[in-house]
Design a protein around this motif. Structure first.
Motif, PDB file in Angstrom:
ATOM      1  N   ALA A  99       0.970  -1.204   0.140  1.00 13.47           N
ATOM      2  CA  ALA A  99      -0.004  -0.044  -0.075  1.00 13.47           C
ATOM      3  C   ALA A  99       0.888   1.308  -0.208  1.00 13.47           C
ATOM      4  CB  ALA A  99      -0.959   0.082   0.958  1.00 13.47           C
ATOM      5  N   LYS A 100       1.990   1.226   0.250  1.00  6.56           N
ATOM      6  CA  LYS A 100       2.962   2.238   0.016  1.00  6.56           C
ATOM      7  C   LYS A 100       3.244   2.542  -1.499  1.00  6.56           C
ATOM      8  CE  LYS A 100       2.593   2.886   4.477  1.00  6.56           C
ATOM      9  NZ  LYS A 100       1.794   4.427   5.033  1.00  6.56           N
ATOM     10  N   PHE A 101       3.845   3.785  -1.407  1.00  7.44           N
ATOM     11  CA  PHE A 101       4.385   4.143  -2.975  1.00  7.44           C
ATOM     12  C   PHE A 101       5.535   5.114  -2.707  1.00  7.44           C
ATOM     13  CE2 PHE A 101       1.473   7.194  -1.982  1.00  7.44           C
ATOM     14  CZ  PHE A 101       1.882   8.438  -2.709  1.00  7.44           C
ATOM     15  N   ARG A 102       6.241   5.177  -3.788  1.00  2.74           N
ATOM     16  CA  ARG A 102       7.173   6.388  -3.948  1.00  2.74           C
ATOM     17  C   ARG A 102       7.267   6.845  -5.563  1.00  2.74           C
ATOM     18  NH1 ARG A 102       6.640   6.084   0.792  1.00  2.74           N
ATOM     19  NH2 ARG A 102       8.151   5.812   2.163  1.00  2.74           N
ATOM     20  N   MET A 103       7.495   8.143  -5.606  1.00  5.44           N
ATOM     21  CA  MET A 103       7.808   8.688  -6.873  1.00  5.44           C
ATOM     22  C   MET A 103       9.114   9.248  -6.968  1.00  5.44           C
ATOM     23  SD  MET A 103       5.104   9.055  -9.095  1.00  5.44           S
ATOM     24  CE  MET A 103       5.925   9.749 -10.245  1.00  5.44           C
ATOM     25  N   GLU A 159      -7.379  -2.227  -4.038  1.00  4.71           N
ATOM     26  CA  GLU A 159      -8.102  -1.372  -4.614  1.00  4.71           C
ATOM     27  C   GLU A 159      -8.259  -0.064  -4.615  1.00  4.71           C
ATOM     28  OE1 GLU A 159     -12.118  -3.435  -4.156  1.00  4.71           O
ATOM     29  OE2 GLU A 159     -11.434  -5.268  -5.159  1.00  4.71           O
ATOM     30  N   PRO A 160      -8.151   0.546  -3.564  1.00  5.11           N
ATOM     31  CA  PRO A 160      -8.186   2.148  -3.248  1.00  5.11           C
ATOM     32  C   PRO A 160      -6.970   2.384  -3.826  1.00  5.11           C
ATOM     33  CG  PRO A 160      -8.641   0.961  -1.233  1.00  5.11           C
ATOM     34  CD  PRO A 160      -8.422  -0.171  -2.022  1.00  5.11           C
ATOM     35  N   LEU A 162      -5.237   1.722  -6.396  1.00  5.70           N
ATOM     36  CA  LEU A 162      -5.259   1.604  -7.817  1.00  5.70           C
ATOM     37  C   LEU A 162      -6.439   2.589  -8.267  1.00  5.70           C
ATOM     38  CD1 LEU A 162      -5.346  -2.084  -8.550  1.00  5.70           C
ATOM     39  CD2 LEU A 162      -3.399  -0.690  -8.826  1.00  5.70           C
ATOM     40  N   GLU A 163      -7.318   2.968  -7.691  1.00 13.50           N
ATOM     41  CA  GLU A 163      -8.305   3.949  -7.824  1.00 13.50           C
ATOM     42  C   GLU A 163      -7.715   5.272  -7.733  1.00 13.50           C
ATOM     43  OE1 GLU A 163     -11.574   3.069  -5.085  1.00 13.50           O
ATOM     44  OE2 GLU A 163     -12.082   1.230  -6.332  1.00 13.50           O
ATOM     45  N   GLU A 164      -7.172   5.489  -6.885  1.00 19.21           N
ATOM     46  CA  GLU A 164      -6.505   6.721  -6.450  1.00 19.21           C
ATOM     47  C   GLU A 164      -5.405   7.287  -7.582  1.00 19.21           C
ATOM     48  OE1 GLU A 164      -7.766   9.223  -4.772  1.00 19.21           O
ATOM     49  OE2 GLU A 164      -9.194   7.757  -3.967  1.00 19.21           O
ATOM     50  N   ILE A 165      -4.747   6.161  -7.867  1.00 22.98           N
ATOM     51  CA  ILE A 165      -3.696   6.359  -8.955  1.00 22.98           C
ATOM     52  C   ILE A 165      -4.461   6.802 -10.351  1.00 22.98           C
ATOM     53  CG2 ILE A 165      -1.936   5.240 -10.690  1.00 22.98           C
ATOM     54  CD1 ILE A 165      -1.125   3.379  -8.330  1.00 22.98           C
ATOM     55  N   ALA A 166      -5.412   6.275 -10.720  1.00 16.07           N
ATOM     56  CA  ALA A 166      -6.097   6.481 -11.830  1.00 16.07           C
ATOM     57  C   ALA A 166      -7.007   7.726 -11.629  1.00 16.07           C
ATOM     58  CB  ALA A 166      -7.363   5.424 -12.123  1.00 16.07           C
ATOM     59  N   ASN A 167      -7.475   8.321 -10.571  1.00 14.82           N
ATOM     60  CA  ASN A 167      -7.927   9.433 -10.246  1.00 14.82           C
ATOM     61  C   ASN A 167      -7.134  10.614 -10.265  1.00 14.82           C
ATOM     62  OD1 ASN A 167     -10.282   8.379  -9.498  1.00 14.82           O
ATOM     63  ND2 ASN A 167     -10.253   8.391  -7.442  1.00 14.82           N
ATOM     64  N   HIS A 168      -5.643  10.555 -10.134  1.00 15.24           N
ATOM     65  CA  HIS A 168      -5.033  11.714 -10.353  1.00 15.24           C
ATOM     66  C   HIS A 168      -3.729  11.454 -11.345  1.00 15.24           C
ATOM     67  CE1 HIS A 168      -6.667  12.984  -6.410  1.00 15.24           C
ATOM     68  NE2 HIS A 168      -6.263  11.813  -5.852  1.00 15.24           N
ATOM     69  N   ALA A 169      -4.190  10.601 -12.064  1.00 15.82           N
ATOM     70  CA  ALA A 169      -2.975  10.171 -13.266  1.00 15.82           C
ATOM     71  C   ALA A 169      -2.903  11.361 -14.025  1.00 15.82           C
ATOM     72  CB  ALA A 169      -3.639   9.001 -14.267  1.00 15.82           C
ATOM     73  N   ASP A 170      -3.750  12.296 -14.341  1.00 16.89           N
ATOM     74  CA  ASP A 170      -3.587  13.578 -15.066  1.00 16.89           C
ATOM     75  C   ASP A 170      -2.318  14.470 -14.635  1.00 16.89           C
ATOM     76  OD1 ASP A 170      -5.342  13.947 -12.592  1.00 16.89           O
ATOM     77  OD2 ASP A 170      -5.396  16.155 -13.254  1.00 16.89           O
ATOM     78  N   LEU A 171      -2.015  14.248 -13.273  1.00 14.81           N
ATOM     79  CA  LEU A 171      -0.770  14.908 -12.777  1.00 14.81           C
ATOM     80  C   LEU A 171       0.196  14.286 -13.219  1.00 14.81           C
ATOM     81  CD1 LEU A 171      -2.071  15.678  -9.267  1.00 14.81           C
ATOM     82  CD2 LEU A 171      -1.932  17.261 -11.147  1.00 14.81           C
ATOM     83  N   LEU A 186      -2.875  12.322   0.488  1.00 18.80           N
ATOM     84  CA  LEU A 186      -3.917  12.679   1.355  1.00 18.80           C
ATOM     85  C   LEU A 186      -5.106  11.757   1.001  1.00 18.80           C
ATOM     86  CD1 LEU A 186      -3.392  16.769   0.397  1.00 18.80           C
ATOM     87  CD2 LEU A 186      -3.229  15.361   2.669  1.00 18.80           C
ATOM     88  N   SER A 187      -5.350  11.399  -0.215  1.00 22.49           N
ATOM     89  CA  SER A 187      -6.318  10.351  -0.510  1.00 22.49           C
ATOM     90  C   SER A 187      -6.553   9.164   0.363  1.00 22.49           C
ATOM     91  CB  SER A 187      -6.620  10.034  -1.970  1.00 22.49           C
ATOM     92  OG  SER A 187      -6.633  11.290  -2.845  1.00 22.49           O
ATOM     93  N   LEU A 188      -5.370   8.561   0.295  1.00 21.93           N
ATOM     94  CA  LEU A 188      -5.288   7.253   1.144  1.00 21.93           C
ATOM     95  C   LEU A 188      -4.934   7.366   2.617  1.00 21.93           C
ATOM     96  CD1 LEU A 188      -2.721   5.699  -1.624  1.00 21.93           C
ATOM     97  CD2 LEU A 188      -4.998   5.155  -1.300  1.00 21.93           C
ATOM     98  N   GLU A 189      -4.317   8.214   2.983  1.00 28.07           N
ATOM     99  CA  GLU A 189      -4.303   8.562   4.416  1.00 28.07           C
ATOM    100  C   GLU A 189      -4.858   9.645   5.145  1.00 28.07           C
ATOM    101  OE1 GLU A 189      -0.353   7.047   5.844  1.00 28.07           O
ATOM    102  OE2 GLU A 189       0.445   7.277   3.770  1.00 28.07           O
ATOM    103  N   PRO A 190      -6.056  10.117   5.015  1.00 23.51           N
ATOM    104  CA  PRO A 190      -6.595  11.292   5.431  1.00 23.51           C
ATOM    105  C   PRO A 190      -6.535  11.518   7.061  1.00 23.51           C
ATOM    106  CG  PRO A 190      -8.360   9.647   5.056  1.00 23.51           C
ATOM    107  CD  PRO A 190      -7.093   8.957   4.517  1.00 23.51           C
TER     108      PRO A 190
END
Length: 247
Positions: A99-103, A159-160, A162-171, A186-190
């Motif tokens: 569930a963690k990620f890094r850019m 699932e959350p 992947l959904e949030e990656i898609a929601n903010h893919a425009d960035l 912010l979406s995954l850890e409000p």
């Protein structure tokens, strides 16, 4: 145009593997944005052209298997005359918890065969979205672990994510990687806990005298004059003795 690449292995046999989380993320972007065309075979992979916001983007899933991913990515990059910084690669990362990620941009391949191949074909300066899948704890178990399917319980975080990656893919399409990472966090850890401040300690400061209790007077009392000493002998002493005796 930006090229968004998901890494994985082709075929139904590998579809649910941890190693295929890059494919899963790109599939979710495709499902969530109606501006993308149907998948078609091209550049030794499956591609879909469309838009993220107002920017053109190409989604790519190499069909060359993981360790030859660079052939597909290099072909698409040369055709569209792109630079490495126009390419974002989404892939599984053993060294991050689930569930963690890094850019990040550039760097080594860290033992990942997909990145190793891509770097060999286009250099190391492309952008990466590392998606944590956790580590089995023993190097000997890694192969079976990454080629094993996500457990049912993993869907609660997968699932959350992947959904949030898609929601903010425009960035990602506009190269705003920092903003993308912030939005995703912010979406995954409000309810991310804030650091609690230490309670204020009330007391004496070192090197300074203690404060006087309230109500205590700070005014010094006037000194009383010392009584005059009486002479012990002589005419004056005799006179005073007679006076006190009443003579």
């Amino acid at each position: 145009m930006k090229l968004i690449v998901g890494l994985g292995n082709p075929g139904a046999k590998y579809a649910g593997n941890r190693h295929n989380i890059g494919f899963m993320a790109v599939d979710e972007i495709h499902r969530s944005h109606s501006a993308f065309q149907p998948w078609r075979a091209r550049f030794q992979g499956q591609v879909s052209e469309g838009r993220l916001g107002t920017d053109k983007a190409l989604l790519l899933k190499p069909s060359t298997y993981m360790n030859e991913s660079g052939r597909s990515v290099g072909e698409a990059m040369r055709f569209y005359k792109l630079q490495p910084e126009d390419i974002v690669v989404l892939y599984d990362e053993l060294d991050l918890p689930p569930a963690k990620f890094r850019m990040k941009k550039g760097g080594g391949h860290g033992g990942h065969n997909g990145l190793r191949s891509i770097s060999a074909h286009i250099g190391p300066d492309y952008r990466r979205l590392r998606l944590g899948i956790g580590h089995p704890g023993d190097k000997k178990l890694v192969s079976n672990y990454v080629l094993g399917d996500f457990a049912k319980a993993d869907q609660d975080w997968l699932e959350p994510l992947l959904e949030e990656i898609a929601n903010h893919a425009d960035l990602l399409a506009t190269g705003q990687d920092s903003q993308f990472a912030n939005k995703l966090t912010l979406s995954l850890e409000p309810q991310k806990a804030q650091r609690k401040g230490k309670p204020e300690v009330v007391g004496e400061r070192p090197g300074r005298p203690a404060a006087k209790p309230k109500g205590q007077s700070h005014i010094r009392q006037a000194r009383q004059p010392k009584p005059t000493a009486m002479p012990k002998s002589g005419p004056m002493a005799d006179m005073l003795k007679k006076l006190f005796r009443g003579d």
